[in-house]
Design an enzyme around this catalytic site. Sequence first.
Site, PDB file in Angstrom:
ATOM      1  N   GLU A  90       0.828  -1.195   0.000  1.00 20.53           N
ATOM      2  CA  GLU A  90       0.000   0.000   0.000  1.00 20.53           C
ATOM      3  C   GLU A  90       0.867   1.251   0.000  1.00 20.53           C
ATOM      4  O   GLU A  90       1.944   1.281   0.582  1.00 20.53           O
ATOM      5  CB  GLU A  90      -0.952   0.003   1.193  1.00 20.53           C
ATOM      6  N   CYS A 103       3.547   8.352   0.885  1.00 19.69           N
ATOM      7  CA  CYS A 103       4.155   7.448   1.862  1.00 19.69           C
ATOM      8  C   CYS A 103       4.277   6.092   1.177  1.00 19.69           C
ATOM      9  O   CYS A 103       3.283   5.516   0.736  1.00 19.69           O
ATOM     10  CB  CYS A 103       3.247   7.366   3.088  1.00 19.69           C
ATOM     11  N   CYS A 110       7.156  -7.075   7.201  1.00 18.82           N
ATOM     12  CA  CYS A 110       8.286  -6.517   7.960  1.00 18.82           C
ATOM     13  C   CYS A 110       8.672  -7.534   9.021  1.00 18.82           C
ATOM     14  O   CYS A 110       7.819  -8.270   9.511  1.00 18.82           O
ATOM     15  CB  CYS A 110       7.844  -5.214   8.627  1.00 18.82           C
ATOM     16  N   CYS A 114       7.446  -4.769  15.817  1.00 19.66           N
ATOM     17  CA  CYS A 114       6.922  -3.756  16.753  1.00 19.66           C
ATOM     18  C   CYS A 114       5.487  -4.127  17.128  1.00 19.66           C
ATOM     19  O   CYS A 114       4.670  -4.444  16.262  1.00 19.66           O
ATOM     20  CB  CYS A 114       6.972  -2.358  16.138  1.00 19.66           C
ATOM     21  N   CYS A 117       2.229  -2.393  15.500  1.00 20.58           N
ATOM     22  CA  CYS A 117       2.210  -2.169  14.049  1.00 20.58           C
ATOM     23  C   CYS A 117       1.569  -3.331  13.293  1.00 20.58           C
ATOM     24  O   CYS A 117       1.860  -4.499  13.553  1.00 20.58           O
ATOM     25  CB  CYS A 117       3.644  -1.965  13.565  1.00 20.58           C
ATOM     26  N   CYS A 331      -0.374   1.978   8.810  1.00 22.92           N
ATOM     27  CA  CYS A 331       0.397   1.085   7.940  1.00 22.92           C
ATOM     28  C   CYS A 331      -0.030  -0.370   8.046  1.00 22.92           C
ATOM     29  O   CYS A 331      -0.208  -0.896   9.119  1.00 22.92           O
ATOM     30  CB  CYS A 331       1.893   1.146   8.229  1.00 22.92           C
TER      31      CYS A 331
HETATM   32  N1  SAH Z   1      10.079   0.532   9.854  1.00 26.28           N
HETATM   33  C1  SAH Z   1      10.183   1.955   9.844  1.00 26.28           C
HETATM   34  C2  SAH Z   1       9.206   2.669   8.952  1.00 26.28           C
HETATM   35  C3  SAH Z   1       7.796   2.187   8.859  1.00 26.28           C
HETATM   36  S1  SAH Z   1       6.663   2.580  10.105  1.00 26.28           S
HETATM   37  C4  SAH Z   1      10.135   2.489  11.258  1.00 26.28           C
HETATM   38  O1  SAH Z   1      10.004   1.715  12.183  1.00 26.28           O
HETATM   39  O2  SAH Z   1      10.291   3.679  11.440  1.00 26.28           O
HETATM   40  C5  SAH Z   1       6.431   4.317  10.129  1.00 26.28           C
HETATM   41  C6  SAH Z   1       6.086   4.844  11.521  1.00 26.28           C
HETATM   42  O3  SAH Z   1       4.769   4.452  11.922  1.00 26.28           O
HETATM   43  C7  SAH Z   1       7.024   4.331  12.593  1.00 26.28           C
HETATM   44  O4  SAH Z   1       7.352   5.356  13.497  1.00 26.28           O
HETATM   45  C8  SAH Z   1       6.167   3.280  13.276  1.00 26.28           C
HETATM   46  O5  SAH Z   1       6.630   2.991  14.549  1.00 26.28           O
HETATM   47  C9  SAH Z   1       4.808   3.929  13.233  1.00 26.28           C
HETATM   48  N2  SAH Z   1       3.671   3.043  13.449  1.00 26.28           N
HETATM   49  C10 SAH Z   1       3.522   1.756  13.136  1.00 26.28           C
HETATM   50  N3  SAH Z   1       2.320   1.297  13.520  1.00 26.28           N
HETATM   51  C11 SAH Z   1       1.688   2.327  14.086  1.00 26.28           C
HETATM   52  C12 SAH Z   1       0.411   2.495  14.685  1.00 26.28           C
HETATM   53  N4  SAH Z   1      -0.448   1.477  14.781  1.00 26.28           N
HETATM   54  N5  SAH Z   1       0.102   3.716  15.175  1.00 26.28           N
HETATM   55  C13 SAH Z   1       0.963   4.751  15.080  1.00 26.28           C
HETATM   56  N6  SAH Z   1       2.182   4.654  14.528  1.00 26.28           N
HETATM   57  C14 SAH Z   1       2.544   3.455  14.044  1.00 26.28           C
END
Ligand code: SAH
Length: 343
Positions: A90, A103, A110, A114, A117, A331
């Site tokens: 996406e 974006c 991934c 985390c 996420c 995301c």
């Molecule tokens: N892997 C990279 C980039 C992708 S995520 C990273 O970790 O930075 C982009 C941003 O969105 C990151 O800061 C991530 O922690 C955040 N993110 C992921 N899931 C999220 C969610 N459910 N709510 C808010 N931010 C989120």
Amino acid sequence: MNNLLDYTLEELKVWMKENGESAFRGKQILSWIYKDINDFDNMKNISKPLISKLKENFTVNMPKIIKVYKSDIDGTEKFLLGFEDGNLIESVLMRYKHGNSICISTQIGCRMGCKFCASTIDGRVRNLTTGEILSQILVVQNYIKERISNIVLMGSGEPLDNYDNVVKFLEVVSAEYGLNVGQRHITLSTCGIVPKIYELADKEFSITLAISLHAFSDEKRKEIMPIANKHTIYEILEACRYYINKTNRRITFEYALVKEINDSKEDAKALGKLLRGMLCHVNLIPVNEIKENTYKRSSKKAIDDFSEILTSFGIEVTTRREMGSDINAACGQLRRSYIETQE
Ligand code: SAH
């Protein structure tokens, strides 16, 4: 067949030489492609024999637009894109007064894990190639018939876990022969893979580095981000200082605020102390709630208090405006829900 979008100018020049052509043809060909002329027959300054050679060896692979979702609230558009192997990603287009911003994703899935996420739930399927990363911009630009001037690598995937392809992407997207997007208008977001931050700093790109910090201590960070078991916050900040020295660019720290996990006043104070005096900016992101976990968004008051405390430490703070909340903008959510409905 090779995807021409995977080639830097240097690489294509080498191919030309190896195949008995003048190196400068490389630039002509890439210039056509990035002007959206993908059909070799329409490349006016290229001879017939070279066109045949190109057809025998190259394609220009664009993903298919499977679906477009448009937010009724703010016009944000989310594109579900499909590659030839059936994998989906996406990309999100956001329209701002200062221009169009996209974006994009760097991996299918991934492997960073985390907890909050959606992109990481089924792990990493594969890396995207340089051309696949670029093609997200090309296909959306083509669809809206407008230029995209800002790029954030904040979609699915960890860009520094796909380092070589992402660095090549940064070269091509900002090159004159490529999409000519200013490096200052590109942001790369990472969960903090320290050795790769040093490598990236040595490239001396003038892109913005964003670090997903999300906690002030290693102990807290480990609870939500497995990468914290590999690299400490201290090591990340050291790498950030190196990045600042090399590039003179201000670092962005992203901090997803999760109710009762990392959003107390004590958290804010500790974060303020940690980052005080650094050339940086903190982007607070009210967490996007997803159905696969129980993390809840902080209250408006907690967010405002958090922001105020950080500001009192002399740190510049912004709170991310939520875009496209009615179209699963967080995301990975869209891809997941689409796959689920197909099963
Ligand atoms: N892997 C990279 C980039 C992708 S995520 C990273 O970790 O930075 C982009 C941003 O969105 C990151 O800061 C991530 O922690 C955040 N993110 C992921 N899931 C999220 C969610 N459910 N709510 C808010 N931010 C989120």
